[in-house]
Enzyme design. Sequence first.
Site, PDB file in Angstrom:
ATOM      1  N   ARG A 249       0.431  -1.507   0.135  1.00  0.00           N
ATOM      2  CA  ARG A 249      -0.129   0.267   0.122  1.00  0.00           C
ATOM      3  C   ARG A 249       0.975   1.236  -0.190  1.00  0.00           C
ATOM      4  NH1 ARG A 249      -3.327  -0.635   4.926  1.00  0.00           N
ATOM      5  NH2 ARG A 249      -1.416  -1.677   6.067  1.00  0.00           N
TER       6      ARG A 249
ATOM      7  N   ASN B  96      -6.074  -2.324   2.270  1.00  0.00           N
ATOM      8  CA  ASN B  96      -6.194  -3.797   1.870  1.00  0.00           C
ATOM      9  C   ASN B  96      -7.451  -4.670   2.678  1.00  0.00           C
ATOM     10  OD1 ASN B  96      -3.431  -4.508   1.905  1.00  0.00           O
ATOM     11  ND2 ASN B  96      -2.966  -4.519   4.267  1.00  0.00           N
TER      12      ASN B  96
END
Length: 91
Positions: free
Chosen positions: A20, A38
Amino acid sequence: MARICLHGFVNGKVQGVYYRQSTQEQADHLELDGWVRNLADGRVEVLMEGEEEAVRALAAWLEQGPPDAQVTEVVLQEQPLQGITGFIVRR
């Protein structure tokens, strides 16, 4: 050049490998807007919008990800522009 928006999911070993944060860094470098997060099932979800060439560049980068990632599949679909400003990591 036209602005586009892509939304989708990244499968594989993509959590716990700086995916990320690396995506956000790439998006910031490419001056894109959107977000990444996520999911409970182990995938990463991403929405990105901006100049088409830059969006396509990030889409290509998602296929590889950061060094420790093992991407098995990226599924992206074009969406209407969302009007988002900036690129964030959602929790």
